[in-house]
Design a protein around this motif. Structure first.
Motif, short mmCIF file in Angstrom:
data_model
loop_
_atom_site.label_atom_id
_atom_site.label_comp_id
_atom_site.label_asym_id
_atom_site.label_seq_id
_atom_site.Cartn_x
_atom_site.Cartn_y
_atom_site.Cartn_z
N SER A 108 0.82 -1.21 0.00
CA SER A 108 0.00 0.00 0.00
C SER A 108 0.85 1.26 0.00
CB SER A 108 -0.92 0.00 1.22
OG SER A 108 -0.15 0.18 2.41
N ASN A 146 -4.43 3.10 2.14
CA ASN A 146 -4.40 1.63 2.10
C ASN A 146 -4.55 1.06 0.69
OD1 ASN A 146 -4.09 1.20 4.96
ND2 ASN A 146 -6.21 1.90 5.18
N LYS A 147 -4.51 1.92 -0.31
CA LYS A 147 -4.62 1.46 -1.69
C LYS A 147 -3.24 1.11 -2.26
CE LYS A 147 -8.88 3.87 -2.97
NZ LYS A 147 -9.52 4.77 -3.95
N LEU A 148 -3.23 0.21 -3.22
CA LEU A 148 -1.99 -0.12 -3.92
C LEU A 148 -1.67 0.99 -4.93
CD1 LEU A 148 -2.57 -3.92 -4.69
CD2 LEU A 148 -1.18 -2.93 -2.85
#
Length: 256
Positions: A108, A146-148
């Motif tokens: 992330s 929390n995103k890639l």
């Protein structure tokens, strides 16, 4: 073992030469280049491609070594360090921002920002995550933490890369074409982030081919054929005028 000395300059280069051996021939990329950068400066490095700009940044960060001359950053002789010393020193003292972000794609944005702190052994475990969230919030990405990397836009990836570069509270930021892969509006947003950091006391060197951005920076160093062709400092009224124009653009955007 290297020894750091007290210095009023953040960066000091003395007679730097860099020669590469290519196909049995020597190619001299930097030719006796000398310069100093004081604390709090915002410096544009400009010039045609292939004339030594990125090589210059690599000398300052210790990514590459000079063939001859001295590289001092915060009074520390970068040119004398071995690889292990360089890695430890770089992690504590220099933040690097790349054109193509260089975020690890499988973790992330938050973890990408935490990682430099883990490598440097800086801050406690809980403090690392808190600091990473704070830095992502500072660049407007708290809700994307929390995103890639592959699931957010290029501009958001670059802002995350800026947060990562700030993770260990470096005294020097180095950026190699940080807006070169961004659209005009996103590049403006990133540039404003840089201006805010410098106004807060950060020292920053940025390679750019964007003439308009460079002209809004208080100091421009032009590299041609491995030497400094021009080192100019903008008149205060020019820089003030640019800042006022940025504020006018920001107000227009906010009214929409």
């Amino acid at each position: 073992m290297f020894t750091c000395s007290n210095s009023k300059n953040i960066v000091e280069l003395n007679e730097i030469n860099k020669v590469y051996n290519t196909g049995g021939q020597e190619l001299e990329v930097l030719k006796g280049l000398s310069l100093t950068v004081d604390a709090g400066e915002f410096v544009a490095i400009t010039g045609p491609s292939g004339n030594g700009k990125s090589t210059l940044l690599n000398m300052i960060t210790g990514i590459d070594r000079p063939t001859g001359g001295e590289v001092l950053v915060n009074g520390c002789p970068v040119h004398e360090m071995n690889e292990n010393q360089l890695a430890a020193w770089r992690g504590q003292n220099v933040g690097i921002i790349f054109q193509f972000f260089q975020l690890l794609p499988s973790i992330s944005l938050l973890q990408n920002v935490v990682m430099p702190m883990e490598f440097a052994g800086k801050y406690r475990r809980k403090e690392r995550r808190e600091r990473a969230y704070h830095l992502l919030d500072m660049v407007g990405l708290a809700d994307q933490a929390n995103k890639l990397p592959g699931t957010v836009s290029g501009g958001q990836q670059q802002r995350a890369a800026i947060a990562r570069a700030l993770a260990n509270d470096p005294s020097l930021l180095i950026a190699d074409e940080p807006t070169g892969n961004l659209d005009t509006q996103t590049a403006e947003t990133v540039f404003e982030l840089f201006q805010n950091l410098v106004e807060g006391g950060m020292t920053m060197l940025m390679v750019t081919h964007d003439v308009e951005l460079a002209q809004r920076m208080p100091r421009i160093i032009e590299i041609r054929d491995g030497v400094i062709a021009c080192d100019s400092i903008a008149a205060p009224e020019i820089f003030t005028g640019a800042s006022q124009e940025i504020e006018r653009v920001r107000e227009k955007v906010e009214r929409r």
